[in-house]
Write a protein that holds these residues in place. Structure first.
Motif, mmCIF file in Angstrom:
data_model
loop_
_atom_site.group_PDB
_atom_site.id
_atom_site.type_symbol
_atom_site.label_atom_id
_atom_site.label_comp_id
_atom_site.label_asym_id
_atom_site.label_seq_id
_atom_site.Cartn_x
_atom_site.Cartn_y
_atom_site.Cartn_z
ATOM 1 N N UNK A 46 -22.242 -21.383 -49.827
ATOM 2 C CA UNK A 46 -21.577 -22.622 -49.447
ATOM 3 C C UNK A 46 -22.301 -23.790 -50.123
ATOM 4 N N UNK A 47 -21.682 -24.961 -50.087
ATOM 5 C CA UNK A 47 -22.267 -26.123 -50.728
ATOM 6 C C UNK A 47 -23.302 -26.787 -49.833
ATOM 7 N N UNK A 48 -24.380 -27.217 -50.440
ATOM 8 C CA UNK A 48 -25.402 -28.000 -49.765
ATOM 9 C C UNK A 48 -25.374 -29.404 -50.375
ATOM 10 N N UNK A 49 -25.361 -30.404 -49.497
ATOM 11 C CA UNK A 49 -25.158 -31.779 -49.931
ATOM 12 C C UNK A 49 -26.341 -32.639 -49.495
ATOM 13 N N UNK A 50 -26.881 -33.397 -50.429
ATOM 14 C CA UNK A 50 -27.934 -34.357 -50.124
ATOM 15 C C UNK A 50 -27.446 -35.743 -50.526
ATOM 16 N N UNK A 56 -31.887 -43.661 -45.049
ATOM 17 C CA UNK A 56 -32.218 -42.300 -44.644
ATOM 18 C C UNK A 56 -31.568 -41.289 -45.587
ATOM 19 N N UNK A 57 -32.306 -40.235 -45.928
ATOM 20 C CA UNK A 57 -31.775 -39.163 -46.764
ATOM 21 C C UNK A 57 -31.253 -38.056 -45.847
ATOM 22 N N UNK A 58 -29.983 -37.731 -46.015
ATOM 23 C CA UNK A 58 -29.334 -36.718 -45.186
ATOM 24 C C UNK A 58 -29.115 -35.464 -46.009
ATOM 25 N N UNK A 59 -29.499 -34.333 -45.429
ATOM 26 C CA UNK A 59 -29.295 -33.026 -46.077
ATOM 27 C C UNK A 59 -28.433 -32.185 -45.148
ATOM 28 N N UNK A 60 -27.273 -31.760 -45.650
ATOM 29 C CA UNK A 60 -26.343 -31.026 -44.796
ATOM 30 C C UNK A 60 -25.555 -30.032 -45.632
ATOM 31 N N UNK A 61 -24.834 -29.132 -44.912
ATOM 32 C CA UNK A 61 -23.957 -28.197 -45.610
ATOM 33 C C UNK A 61 -22.535 -28.733 -45.585
ATOM 34 N N UNK A 62 -21.606 -27.966 -46.090
ATOM 35 C CA UNK A 62 -20.220 -28.409 -46.212
ATOM 36 C C UNK A 62 -19.537 -28.547 -44.860
ATOM 37 N N UNK A 70 -37.424 -28.891 -45.575
ATOM 38 C CA UNK A 70 -37.853 -27.513 -45.833
ATOM 39 C C UNK A 70 -36.696 -26.538 -45.689
ATOM 40 N N UNK A 71 -35.870 -26.733 -44.655
ATOM 41 C CA UNK A 71 -34.721 -25.850 -44.456
ATOM 42 C C UNK A 71 -33.725 -25.979 -45.611
ATOM 43 N N UNK A 72 -33.528 -27.199 -46.063
ATOM 44 C CA UNK A 72 -32.613 -27.447 -47.178
ATOM 45 C C UNK A 72 -33.091 -26.746 -48.442
ATOM 46 N N UNK A 73 -34.369 -26.844 -48.732
ATOM 47 C CA UNK A 73 -34.920 -26.213 -49.934
ATOM 48 C C UNK A 73 -34.836 -24.694 -49.868
ATOM 49 N N UNK A 74 -34.963 -24.136 -48.661
ATOM 50 C CA UNK A 74 -34.862 -22.690 -48.519
ATOM 51 C C UNK A 74 -33.426 -22.197 -48.716
ATOM 52 N N UNK A 75 -32.464 -23.093 -48.548
ATOM 53 C CA UNK A 75 -31.073 -22.739 -48.815
ATOM 54 C C UNK A 75 -30.772 -22.701 -50.315
ATOM 55 N N UNK A 76 -31.632 -23.358 -51.100
ATOM 56 C CA UNK A 76 -31.455 -23.412 -52.552
ATOM 57 C C UNK A 76 -32.719 -22.888 -53.233
ATOM 58 N N UNK A 77 -33.031 -21.617 -53.036
ATOM 59 C CA UNK A 77 -34.308 -21.078 -53.528
ATOM 60 C C UNK A 77 -34.448 -21.076 -55.047
ATOM 61 N N UNK A 78 -33.344 -20.921 -55.776
ATOM 62 C CA UNK A 78 -33.430 -20.876 -57.233
ATOM 63 C C UNK A 78 -33.607 -22.262 -57.839
#
Length: 412
Positions: A46-50, A56-62, A70-78
């Motif tokens: 799924x898409x991850x959006x920052x 404020x910086x918001x990090x969320x999914x679709x 940290x959770x956001x970065x683990x969703x995009x390991x590559x």
């Protein structure tokens, strides 16, 4: 004569203010739009959006679920592999594929093409490197080539044509069916690349050729192109995985790649791309290609798998600058804006953009009335200032400033 000289000065002042005043306006009042960063997660598929919201910086999914950094970065390991290696949170495998750092880095790629790259000065002369020199690093040659009525090599220091080398390469090109002159010559003319793969060249019959130099001898390969297909831009790449030579954009704005060794043209399933107006970014990894198209008020992200098939798509829009509050005020003040540069071109020129709509007519009429009272207050004859009224009527605030700063002393 004094009258003509005055209007020449007025004209110059109008041009200068058409460039300066809108630029100062946007500098003072424009609120920058921060486009979101959208990446495809191989963990959640799924898409991850920052994106930035106020400060404020918001990090969320679709789906709108928010994540910590940290959770956001683990969703995009590559994408965040270095950080996950430092924190020890890189998974052992993803989708059944073992996470080997060497393989991950080899598969990573990045390509970017801006609208101004479509219209940029051509050098005319190009360096042709030795592809198999036996040296660890590439070395800049002492000559440069051009392809006009033949392929000519020119000695840089002596400024003389190297006849033997020119005849040798020209003969091979003719033997392969090359039609002179070249329309497009695309390559990476720098020593800062992993190896040299020469140039991709479009000849006068829109045929595609690969030209490089191997052990001081010409290497020429003709790539098969469907009949009637024409390319308007070629951007060569130097990726570690060596899967393809370049991205090619056809006349109908389709994106192709030319695979290495097989010279196969493969089309990216991207529809609606306009290279003259949209910026494109392509992020490649072990599993996917993230194709990001960004326009003035929108972003589109298309995800392709490793075989270049479409997997998913994300779209987001925001209000255009001209439709925001500052844009609406601008339309009431300035009839046009000019600049010496444009985001769609690398050429320095005079670019004039007329303001959409006719809201500026209200101010133009008001300025004509003000100019009428200024002339009456100075006790001047209106008939002698008809041309000034015409200038204000057409150019608005630009002309009003110019004709009053450089007053019509000739008729005072």
């Amino acid at each position: 004569m004094e009258k003509i000289s005055r209007y020449i000065i007025v004209f110059i002042a109008i041009i200068a203010s058409t460039v300066a005043l809108p630029k100062l306006y946007w500098l003072a009042f424009e609120k920058p739009i921060h486009a979101p960063i959208v990446m495809y997660s191989c963990i959640d598929n799924d898409f991850m959006i920052m994106k930035r919201h106020e400060k404020k910086m918001i990090r969320e999914d679709n789906k709108g679920n928010e994540y910590t950094r940290d959770e956001y970065e683990q969703k995009l390991p590559l994408f965040y592999i270095r950080q996950l290696l430092i924190s020890g949170t890189l998974p052992d495998s993803i989708n059944g594929v073992e996470m080997d750092v060497h393989d991950i880095n080899k598969a990573r790629s990045f390509f970017r093409l801006k609208p101004k790259n479509m219209h940029t000065p051509e050098p005319g002369l190009y360096p042709l490197f030795e592809s198999e020199s036996g040296r660890a690093n590439l070395e800049m040659p002492g000559d440069f080539f051009r392809i006009t009525w033949r392929m000519e090599f020119i000695h840089a220091k002596q400024n003389k044509i190297i006849e033997e080398k020119s005849r040798m390469f020209t003969a091979v090109l003719q033997k392969r069916g090359f039609e002179f002159p070249a329309k497009i010559i695309a390559g990476i003319p720098t020593t800062r690349k992993s190896c040299d793969e020469g140039y991709l060249v479009i000849d006068n019959k829109d045929q595609l050729f690969h030209i490089k130099m191997v052990e001081a001898r010409p290497y020429v390969k003709k790539a098969e192109v469907p009949e009637g297909m024409r390319f308007k831009h070629i951007a060569c790449v130097d990726f570690k995985n060596k899967k393809y030579y370049s991205h090619l954009i056809s006349e109908d704005n389709q994106i192709y790649i030319l695979t290495q060794d097989e010279y196969e043209l493969i089309r990216f399933p991207i529809e609606g791309y306009n290279p003259e107006k949209e910026e494109i970014k392509i992020y490649g990894d072990l599993f996917n290609y993230n194709v990001v198209l960004k326009g003035e008020n929108y972003i589109k992200v298309i995800v392709l798998d490793d075989d270049y098939n479409k997997v998913d798509e994300y779209n987001e829009t925001w209000t255009k600058r001209s439709e925001r509050i500052e844009g609406k005020f601008f339309s009431y003040i300035f009839p046009a804006q000019a600049s010496m540069y444009d985001r769609t071109s690398s050429f320095t020129d005079f670019y004039l953009e007329r303001t959409s709509g006719y809201n500026w007519l209200f101010l133009n009429i008001l300025l004509m009335i003000i100019h009428f009272f200024i002339i009456r207050k100075r006790g001047l004859k209106l008939g002698k200032h008809i041309l000034d009224f015409a200038v204000v009527a057409v150019t608005g605030i630009f002309g009003f400033i110019a004709v009053n700063f450089f007053q019509n002393k000739f008729f005072d």
